[in-house]
Scaffold this active site. Sequence first.
Site, mmCIF file in Angstrom:
data_model
loop_
_atom_site.group_PDB
_atom_site.id
_atom_site.type_symbol
_atom_site.label_atom_id
_atom_site.label_comp_id
_atom_site.label_asym_id
_atom_site.label_seq_id
_atom_site.Cartn_x
_atom_site.Cartn_y
_atom_site.Cartn_z
ATOM 1 N N LYS A 153 0.757 -1.309 0.168
ATOM 2 C CA LYS A 153 -0.072 0.217 -0.173
ATOM 3 C C LYS A 153 0.944 1.221 0.045
ATOM 4 C CE LYS A 153 -2.233 -1.662 3.798
ATOM 5 N NZ LYS A 153 -1.737 -3.262 3.705
ATOM 6 N N SER A 235 10.062 2.984 7.013
ATOM 7 C CA SER A 235 9.404 1.713 7.250
ATOM 8 C C SER A 235 9.783 1.114 8.830
ATOM 9 C CB SER A 235 9.531 0.673 6.398
ATOM 10 O OG SER A 235 8.736 -0.426 6.481
ATOM 11 N N ARG A 236 10.705 0.579 8.776
ATOM 12 C CA ARG A 236 11.230 0.176 10.218
ATOM 13 C C ARG A 236 12.705 0.099 10.314
ATOM 14 N NH1 ARG A 236 6.890 1.024 11.364
ATOM 15 N NH2 ARG A 236 5.267 -0.394 12.321
ATOM 16 N N GLU A 265 15.477 2.774 18.162
ATOM 17 C CA GLU A 265 14.576 3.898 18.511
ATOM 18 C C GLU A 265 13.853 3.837 19.930
ATOM 19 O OE1 GLU A 265 12.260 3.831 14.849
ATOM 20 O OE2 GLU A 265 10.433 3.491 16.070
ATOM 21 N N HIS A 297 10.055 8.865 13.970
ATOM 22 C CA HIS A 297 9.007 8.008 13.670
ATOM 23 C C HIS A 297 7.622 8.647 13.278
ATOM 24 C CE1 HIS A 297 7.823 3.484 13.830
ATOM 25 N NE2 HIS A 297 6.809 3.991 13.020
ATOM 26 N N ALA A 299 6.141 9.683 10.217
ATOM 27 C CA ALA A 299 5.658 9.462 8.922
ATOM 28 C C ALA A 299 4.014 9.554 9.023
ATOM 29 C CB ALA A 299 6.302 8.410 7.977
#
Length: 337
Positions: A153, A235-236, A265, A297, A299
């Site tokens: 997605k 993403s990660r 993080e 983080h 986004a």
Amino acid sequence: MEILAFGVQADERPLIEKAFAPHHDIRCLDVFLSEDTAPIAAGYEIISTSVNASLDNRVLQTLAAGGTQMIAQRSTGFNNIDLQVAERLGLTVARVSYYSPYSVAEFAWTLATAVNRRIVRASNRTRDFDFRLDGLMGRDLRGRTAGVLGTGKIGEAFTRIAHGFGMKLLGWDVTQNPACVELGMTYVDVDDKERLFAESDLISLHVPLLPATRHLIDANALRAMKDDAILVNSSRGGLIDTDALVRELRAGRFTGVGLDVYEAEAGLFFLDKSLEAVEDDTLARLVTFPNVVVTSHQAYYTVDAVSQIIETTVQNVLDYQAGRRSENVLVPAAPAN
Ligand SMILES: NC(=O)c1ccc[n+]([C@@H]2O[C@H](COP(=O)([O-])OP(=O)(O)OC[C@H]3O[C@@H](n4cnc5c(N)ncnc54)[C@H](O)[C@@H]3O)[C@@H](O)[C@H]2O)c1
């Protein structure tokens, strides 16, 4: 019934309180769920957690012993939850499998263009009334190649924007997304991501963090990239071997690196650590590079995405109470057909 929500940001709190109000009382805590804070959940059948909660064996044991039966995670990713342990303890765990992918895709682009056009440095200079252009030269993106790892997605939304920039499109995924193919994306072979690294001017990561994708961007992958590539990770953090990245940056490589996530993080991001001694040498070094932008983080953090996350979390709680099963339930596992 009162529900306990951990890790609630100040902007998020009124949205959560409003969404739960017709159904349940909600107690919002700004602390994240961790081994230290898990005892606060004693007596709460339903709790809600955020992406940086640590739901490992010990935390899950504490929750179950305190009477918690349902965990409503306010994120898509669930790599912070030990699902096997949760299943064994008979807990129900639900996540938000869908919310605005544009929030993350647009932010990945914000990082990409910020590092390409040196926006942070330029803004710092003009605040200081230094109006020189030295060191601010960027590159046109039109005609250059965007390499997208993970074309689900968010990857698809990112690809649509890349198409708008007039970029060539390369993809890497275990399954091809017809919408990306339609936009002109060429997929590299799953076993040949090195081709994407070698040919791309901008590389953006949109695969989930799984054992198979941990350190997807390792020293070899970084070495395979163009010296002047732009690398973006929204993403990660665990997708990148950060120490290897620091070594390459020290060697003067890459036009820019934009990171919204960082593998260590937890315990840092979302918190104010500005008055404490920095313990993380890797992060401390990372933020010193002039071609690196790190954000914490954020986004997903648009009013649209956060509202959708909260609405779905309320629905997940109501489904659990009504005994309904939705695609958001991770545990208990769906019965085999
Ligand atoms: N920074 C943020 O705020 C933020 C917010 C939301 C999501 N995310 C991250 O973005 C990721 C992607 O989200 P999405 O909604 O696009 O997910 P998605 O499930 O729609 O897409 C993931 C894609 O990765 C592919 N994939 C999975 N395993 C793979 C493997 N081993 N090798 C190659 N491809 C593989 C899948 O086939 C799929 O196309 C999430 O997993 C999450 O980690 C970050």
